[in-house]
Motif scaffolding. Structure first.
Motif, PDB file in Angstrom:
ATOM      1  N   ARG A 194       0.824  -1.203   0.000  1.00 33.01           N
ATOM      2  CA  ARG A 194       0.000   0.000   0.000  1.00 33.01           C
ATOM      3  C   ARG A 194       0.860   1.256   0.000  1.00 33.01           C
ATOM      4  NH1 ARG A 194      -3.529  -0.211   5.259  1.00 33.01           N
ATOM      5  NH2 ARG A 194      -3.974  -2.276   4.358  1.00 33.01           N
ATOM      6  N   HIS A 196       0.124   5.872  -0.772  1.00 34.85           N
ATOM      7  CA  HIS A 196      -0.689   6.958  -1.323  1.00 34.85           C
ATOM      8  C   HIS A 196      -2.172   6.594  -1.361  1.00 34.85           C
ATOM      9  CE1 HIS A 196       3.033   8.878  -2.134  1.00 34.85           C
ATOM     10  NE2 HIS A 196       3.307   8.291  -3.293  1.00 34.85           N
ATOM     11  N   LYS A 198      -3.558   3.708  -1.917  1.00 31.77           N
ATOM     12  CA  LYS A 198      -3.899   2.616  -2.829  1.00 31.77           C
ATOM     13  C   LYS A 198      -3.313   1.319  -2.294  1.00 31.77           C
ATOM     14  CE  LYS A 198      -3.321   1.102  -7.642  1.00 31.77           C
ATOM     15  NZ  LYS A 198      -2.722   1.432  -8.965  1.00 31.77           N
ATOM     16  N   VAL A 200      -2.553  -2.834  -3.357  1.00 34.55           N
ATOM     17  CA  VAL A 200      -2.520  -3.897  -4.360  1.00 34.55           C
ATOM     18  C   VAL A 200      -2.043  -5.176  -3.679  1.00 34.55           C
ATOM     19  CG1 VAL A 200      -2.108  -2.308  -6.272  1.00 34.55           C
ATOM     20  CG2 VAL A 200      -0.163  -3.352  -5.086  1.00 34.55           C
ATOM     21  N   SER A 208       5.739  -4.677  -7.704  1.00 34.64           N
ATOM     22  CA  SER A 208       5.015  -3.417  -7.825  1.00 34.64           C
ATOM     23  C   SER A 208       5.922  -2.309  -7.322  1.00 34.64           C
ATOM     24  CB  SER A 208       3.708  -3.455  -7.026  1.00 34.64           C
ATOM     25  OG  SER A 208       3.047  -2.199  -7.077  1.00 34.64           O
ATOM     26  N   GLY A 215       0.566   7.771  -8.235  1.00 34.63           N
ATOM     27  CA  GLY A 215      -0.647   7.806  -7.433  1.00 34.63           C
ATOM     28  C   GLY A 215      -0.780   6.624  -6.511  1.00 34.63           C
ATOM     29  N   GLY A 216       0.268   5.863  -6.333  1.00 34.97           N
ATOM     30  CA  GLY A 216       0.239   4.676  -5.496  1.00 34.97           C
ATOM     31  C   GLY A 216       1.016   3.567  -6.164  1.00 34.97           C
ATOM     32  N   GLU A 219       0.293  -1.407 -10.816  1.00 38.37           N
ATOM     33  CA  GLU A 219      -0.387  -2.697 -10.883  1.00 38.37           C
ATOM     34  C   GLU A 219       0.666  -3.807 -10.922  1.00 38.37           C
ATOM     35  OE1 GLU A 219      -3.598  -3.402 -10.576  1.00 38.37           O
ATOM     36  OE2 GLU A 219      -3.838  -1.263 -10.163  1.00 38.37           O
TER      37      GLU A 219
END
Length: 332
Positions: A194, A196, A198, A200, A208, A215-216, A219
């Motif tokens: 994680r 910002h 976001k 995943v 990642s 912005g994070g 993907e």
């Protein structure tokens, strides 16, 4: 005659009446008397339940240094850095760092293991019975959570809000350049990444990256097999002791040039100088990814800073003595 028959006729009546009167108590006893109360029912109390033992309180995971290779230092609670000792415990606010060509392994009981690469610094933030957290200041560290030891372990990146979190058996690596570029790769299991705001899920074989301007986390994508995109080598024959190697590598990777460990920029670009010694120098450039892949390139430089030898001129007449040396005469 009549008088004597009257008593005879009354005799059966009197006998019957006497029988009826005698039967009244028996009828009362049989039909009208209340039945005796039933015998009291004895209820046995159930046996007492065995005492329930309270579960033993879970202990916080204890961290300690398992392996030390090369130069490894420890700082206790913000104090000075000192040489690390194998088996030394690590408490919250303690920090560990590895120098170039050095490494260390931190263990947490039998639940977790942290492998620190060269040029890495971590500090202990939290140790509880349910959660342990370390802070990766810079460098690269690999966390291994053992199977059957359910424990939440977090690795937070310094100078960023990026955080990797895993609860079950897994192996994941985080790199941090110390300036906001953080990468996470999983080799086994899943890890939550994680930053910002976001989140995943990075699965085995994926990585990642989060940068200061992203912005994070990106993907999750397969771990790249090629890490060195471009290398600019200087001329191999040098008369200066310092050469500069520049190029571009996979963002979030970790580089090693002639024993020095560093991270490329957010765009992957890097530039580093190397000191050469007299003679031939084999300079190696290595790149490591959070997914476990690595790549290497090398070049040989010949260093020659010796002054040129004095030239020896052979005169056609040899080397005569001063008395035999030819003289020049000046015409009148």
């Amino acid at each position: 005659m009549a008088g004597s028959q009257t008593p005879r006729r009354q005799a059966p009546f009197l006998i019957g009446l006497a029988l009826i009167l005698a039967a009244l108590p028996l009828g009362y006893f049989v039909f009208l008397r209340e039945p005796p109360p039933p015998p009291p029912v004895v209820v046995k109390a159930p046996p007492p339940a065995p005492p329930v033992e309270a579960p033993a309180p879970r202990k916080a995971v204890q961290l300690s240094l398992k392996t030390i290779e090369g130069t490894v230092e420890v700082r206790r609670g913000g104090g000075p850095w000192e040489a690390a000792q194998r088996g030394a415990p690590l408490n919250p606010t303690d920090a560990v760092r590895t120098k170039d060509a050095s490494s260390a392994v931190i263990i947490g009981d039998e639940a977790v293991e942290v492998l620190m690469s060269a040029g890495t610094e971590v500090s202990v933030e939290s140790l509880t019975d349910e959660l342990s957290r370390i802070l990766l200041e810079t460098g690269m560290a690999t966390t291994v959570i053992r199977p059957g030891k359910r424990h939440t372990f977090e690795v937070k990146a310094a100078h960023s809000d990026a955080l990797a979190r895993a609860e079950e058996a897994s192996t994941f690596t985080m790199s941090n350049d110390g300036a906001g570029t953080v990468a996470v790769g999983a080799r086994e299991g899943n890890v939550e990444f994680r930053g910002h705001g976001k989140v995943v899920i990075v699965r085995a074989g994926q990585q990642s990256i989060v940068t200061p301007t992203s912005g994070g986390p990106s993907e999750p994508a397969p771990v790249p097999t090629s890490l060195l995109r471009k290398i600019s080598w200087p001329d191999n024959r040098r008369n200066q002791r310092r050469v500069t190697v520049a190029g571009e590598a996979e963002p979030g990777s970790r580089l090693e040039l002639a024993g020095q460990h560093f991270s490329p920029g957010p765009d992957g670009k890097f530039e580093r100088s190397v000191e050469l010694k007299e003679g031939e120098n084999l300079v190696r450039l290595r790149a490591y990814s959070v997914g476990g892949t690595h790549q290497e390139a090398q070049k040989t430089f010949k260093m020659d800073t010796r002054p040129p030898k004095k030239l020896k001129v052979d005169l056609p007449w040899g080397n005569p003595s001063p008395s035999e040396a030819p003289t020049q005469t000046q015409s009148p």
